[in-house]
Design a protein around this motif. Structure first.
Motif, PDB file in Angstrom:
ATOM      1  N   LEU A  76      -1.477   3.791  -0.632  1.00  0.00           N
ATOM      2  CA  LEU A  76      -1.991   3.315   0.657  1.00  0.00           C
ATOM      3  C   LEU A  76      -0.830   2.958   1.595  1.00  0.00           C
ATOM      4  O   LEU A  76       0.253   2.630   1.126  1.00  0.00           O
ATOM      5  CB  LEU A  76      -2.847   2.062   0.447  1.00  0.00           C
ATOM      6  CG  LEU A  76      -4.139   2.233  -0.331  1.00  0.00           C
ATOM      7  CD1 LEU A  76      -4.742   0.874  -0.643  1.00  0.00           C
ATOM      8  CD2 LEU A  76      -5.134   3.085   0.459  1.00  0.00           C
ATOM      9  N   PRO A  77      -1.074   3.007   2.915  1.00  0.00           N
ATOM     10  CA  PRO A  77      -0.024   2.622   3.858  1.00  0.00           C
ATOM     11  C   PRO A  77       0.384   1.154   3.651  1.00  0.00           C
ATOM     12  O   PRO A  77      -0.475   0.318   3.346  1.00  0.00           O
ATOM     13  CB  PRO A  77      -0.671   2.792   5.240  1.00  0.00           C
ATOM     14  CG  PRO A  77      -1.970   3.472   5.012  1.00  0.00           C
ATOM     15  CD  PRO A  77      -2.326   3.390   3.577  1.00  0.00           C
ATOM     16  N   THR A  78       1.664   0.869   3.804  1.00  0.00           N
ATOM     17  CA  THR A  78       2.134  -0.513   3.641  1.00  0.00           C
ATOM     18  C   THR A  78       2.098  -1.201   5.015  1.00  0.00           C
ATOM     19  O   THR A  78       1.844  -0.559   6.028  1.00  0.00           O
ATOM     20  CB  THR A  78       3.572  -0.535   3.086  1.00  0.00           C
ATOM     21  OG1 THR A  78       4.383   0.262   3.942  1.00  0.00           O
ATOM     22  CG2 THR A  78       3.617   0.003   1.665  1.00  0.00           C
ATOM     23  N   TYR A 119      -4.701  -6.164   4.639  1.00  0.00           N
ATOM     24  CA  TYR A 119      -4.460  -5.455   3.365  1.00  0.00           C
ATOM     25  C   TYR A 119      -5.541  -5.774   2.334  1.00  0.00           C
ATOM     26  O   TYR A 119      -5.761  -5.022   1.396  1.00  0.00           O
ATOM     27  CB  TYR A 119      -3.050  -5.734   2.817  1.00  0.00           C
ATOM     28  CG  TYR A 119      -2.567  -7.169   2.852  1.00  0.00           C
ATOM     29  CD1 TYR A 119      -3.012  -8.110   1.926  1.00  0.00           C
ATOM     30  CD2 TYR A 119      -1.644  -7.580   3.811  1.00  0.00           C
ATOM     31  CE1 TYR A 119      -2.555  -9.410   1.950  1.00  0.00           C
ATOM     32  CE2 TYR A 119      -1.175  -8.894   3.846  1.00  0.00           C
ATOM     33  CZ  TYR A 119      -1.631  -9.813   2.911  1.00  0.00           C
ATOM     34  OH  TYR A 119      -1.179 -11.096   2.939  1.00  0.00           O
ATOM     35  N   ALA A 138      -9.778   0.465  -2.151  1.00  0.00           N
ATOM     36  CA  ALA A 138      -9.010   1.220  -3.154  1.00  0.00           C
ATOM     37  C   ALA A 138      -9.427   0.840  -4.573  1.00  0.00           C
ATOM     38  O   ALA A 138      -9.618   1.708  -5.432  1.00  0.00           O
ATOM     39  CB  ALA A 138      -7.523   0.976  -2.948  1.00  0.00           C
ATOM     40  N   ALA A 171      -8.168  -3.122   2.734  1.00  0.00           N
ATOM     41  CA  ALA A 171      -7.651  -1.841   2.232  1.00  0.00           C
ATOM     42  C   ALA A 171      -7.696  -1.819   0.705  1.00  0.00           C
ATOM     43  O   ALA A 171      -8.125  -0.831   0.090  1.00  0.00           O
ATOM     44  CB  ALA A 171      -6.224  -1.643   2.735  1.00  0.00           C
ATOM     45  N   LEU A 172      -7.296  -2.953   0.102  1.00  0.00           N
ATOM     46  CA  LEU A 172      -7.277  -3.011  -1.366  1.00  0.00           C
ATOM     47  C   LEU A 172      -8.688  -3.025  -1.949  1.00  0.00           C
ATOM     48  O   LEU A 172      -8.936  -2.441  -3.015  1.00  0.00           O
ATOM     49  CB  LEU A 172      -6.505  -4.250  -1.830  1.00  0.00           C
ATOM     50  CG  LEU A 172      -4.986  -4.189  -1.600  1.00  0.00           C
ATOM     51  CD1 LEU A 172      -4.348  -5.563  -1.808  1.00  0.00           C
ATOM     52  CD2 LEU A 172      -4.322  -3.163  -2.522  1.00  0.00           C
ATOM     53  N   LEU A 178       0.105  -1.814  -2.608  1.00  0.00           N
ATOM     54  CA  LEU A 178      -0.453  -0.784  -1.726  1.00  0.00           C
ATOM     55  C   LEU A 178       0.230   0.558  -1.986  1.00  0.00           C
ATOM     56  O   LEU A 178      -0.434   1.594  -2.100  1.00  0.00           O
ATOM     57  CB  LEU A 178      -0.278  -1.191  -0.250  1.00  0.00           C
ATOM     58  CG  LEU A 178      -1.147  -2.365   0.231  1.00  0.00           C
ATOM     59  CD1 LEU A 178      -0.554  -3.017   1.470  1.00  0.00           C
ATOM     60  CD2 LEU A 178      -2.583  -1.919   0.515  1.00  0.00           C
ATOM     61  N   LYS A 179       1.566   0.503  -2.114  1.00  0.00           N
ATOM     62  CA  LYS A 179       2.332   1.736  -2.359  1.00  0.00           C
ATOM     63  C   LYS A 179       1.870   2.401  -3.662  1.00  0.00           C
ATOM     64  O   LYS A 179       1.662   3.598  -3.726  1.00  0.00           O
ATOM     65  CB  LYS A 179       3.831   1.395  -2.437  1.00  0.00           C
ATOM     66  CG  LYS A 179       4.722   2.457  -1.787  1.00  0.00           C
ATOM     67  CD  LYS A 179       6.189   2.131  -1.945  1.00  0.00           C
ATOM     68  CE  LYS A 179       6.688   1.178  -0.869  1.00  0.00           C
ATOM     69  NZ  LYS A 179       8.048   0.708  -1.067  1.00  0.00           N
TER      70      LYS A 179
END
Ligand code: IMP
Length: 427
Positions: A177-179, A109, A116, A112-113, A172-173
């Motif tokens: 983004l996918p959790t 994550y 983002a 991913a973050l 994430l939500k």
């Protein structure tokens, strides 16, 4: 002579620290990486083969060296295993590697973050490597991080991960983004922990024992001081501190062991990512240096921005990191330039200054002030001693020493280990 040596990047990273570390590693018993993670890319040319290391210390090629990934690092276990597999397939199977149980673990994550947050910055992107480095350090400091040692304790890790996911999934939500599903992530990271278990330990205990046994220890910095979270060109920085001052905290040793510091600087300047760069070149000279120096990122492949050597930057680094010596890298790249410039100071709104201003607003307004030196055209890639260098090349080095009040003890004239002029023994 000191039993420890700290290698510090004296610019914006990519100075050639890998080569220098590898060089001094020859005389070391221990090599320690103390900050950053797989955002770093250390290229080492060994036996004519090129190796790109991201998070593993540069001593890995020598079976006698103890390599330590210390507590100040953020470690991506997937990436460490991939790096090890790459080394195995190149025939490097005999090594000693230890990973701190207190080092922060980079989770999926985080990457991913990272992506983002960058997209949210619309037009003000930092240009991160998107490896999740910033988000992993952020979790460390907000105390929801997972540490490498946590992966080895099933129940404790379950608690830590549940706790982290409560926060991370909400975040994430909110970003669309996918959790992450606890069960899948838990199983995957337990398994990764098992694979790394033989290497994970209290590296501070190990390192202090080795120091007490008078072993020679090399501390390998990643990135450069201009990317330091405290002393760099904030916010266009990484999330750790590559200074020598951060070594004790990042490794769990006393500050008295940090008493021998070499700054590594290119004979010019480069930077990847965004942010002000006072000596940046935009003309054919930039192209000339970029091509000759192969100035493309090891991790991302991005073309690096190129400019003249900046001694305001080097003096900033000397001040906060206590440079005892300098290694001047990629010196041969400058061959063939008719005139070579060195930045000796800045002008900010018409006023001469000799320091790096703290805000990007001010730093982007500074005008670099230069001296110009004559270049040289002789091929220096085979030169073995300082005395054999062309007079203008020696004059350039002498000027750098004068402007930075620091001895240049190493001059690199090519990528290979043999293409290194050593002027003084320091370790
Ligand atoms: P991050 O470390 O991925 O968060 O990226 C932050 C900034 O540091 C970006 O400008 C990156 O390009 C830069 N950066 C991170 N690691 C390195 C490195 O090893 N060499 C050069 N620049 C780096």
């Amino acid at each position: 002579m000191s039993n420890t040596l700290v290698v510090v990047g004296a610019q914006w990273g990519d100075e050639g620290k890998g080569k220098i570390t590898d060089f001094y590693a020859g005389g070391a018993d221990v090599v320690v990486r103390h900050q950053g993670g797989n955002n770093a890319g250390h290229t080492i040319v060994f036996d004519g083969k090129k190796f790109a290391l991201q998070s593993i210390p540069s001593g890995i090629f020598n079976p006698h060296i103890i390599n330590i990934m210390a507590n100040g690092m953020v470690i991506n276990p997937v990436s460490v295993i991939e790096e090890l597999e790459r080394l195995h397939s190149a025939g490097i199977t005999d090594y000693k590697l230890y990973i701190s149980d207190r080092a922060a673990c980079v989770m999926p994550y985080h990457a991913a973050l990272d992506g983002a947050y960058e997209s949210l910055k619309e037009g003000n992107q930092i240009g991160t490597t998107k490896k999740g480095i910033g988000p992993a350090y952020k979790d460390k400091y907000s105390r929801v991080g997972i540490r490498m040692g946590d992966l080895l304790d099933k129940e404790y890790f379950a608690d830590r991960l549940k706790n982290a996911l409560l926060e991370k999934n909400l975040e994430l939500k909110s970003l669309g983004l996918p959790t992450y599903d606890f069960d899948a992530l838990y199983a995957q990271y337990l398994e990764l922990g098992e694979r790394l278990r033989p290497m994970i330990c209290d590296t501070s205990v190990l390192l202090n024992r080795l120091i007490e046994e008078n072993k020679k220890v090399l501390f390998e910095g990643a990135q450069g001081v201009m990317l330091c979270i405290d002393h760099g060109t904030y916010p266009y920085v990484t999330s750790s501190s590559p200074t020598a001052a951060s070594v004790p905290v990042n490794t769990g040793v006393a500050p008295r062991y940090v008493n021998n510091v070499i700054g590594v600087a290119k004979a010019y300047t480069t930077r990847v990512g965004e942010g002000p760069f006072p000596t940046e070149l935009f003309d054919e000279r930039a192209e000339y240096i970029r091509e000759r120096g192969h100035e493309y990122g090891t991790v991302t492949g991005r073309p690096r921005r190129v400019g003249w050597l900046d001694t305001v930057v080097l003096n900033h680094v000397r001040r906060i990191s206590g440079l005892d010596y300098l290694a001047l890298m990629l010196f041969d790249v400058l061959t063939g330039l008719d005139k070579i410039r060195i930045c000796t100071g800045y002008k900010l709104d018409g006023k001469a200054i000799d320091y790096v201003p703290s805000t990007i607003n001010q730093l982007s307004r500074v005008e670099a002030q230069y001296i110009e030196l004559d270049g040289w055209s002789e091929d220096i890639t085979g030169v073995k001693s300082y005395d054999e260098l062309p007079a203008n090349a020696k004059a350039y080095i002498a000027k750098v020493e004068e402007l930075t009040k620091t001895e240049v003890v190493v001059v690199s004239v090519g990528p290979d280990r043999e293409q290194t002029i050593i002027r003084k023994d320091i370790f």
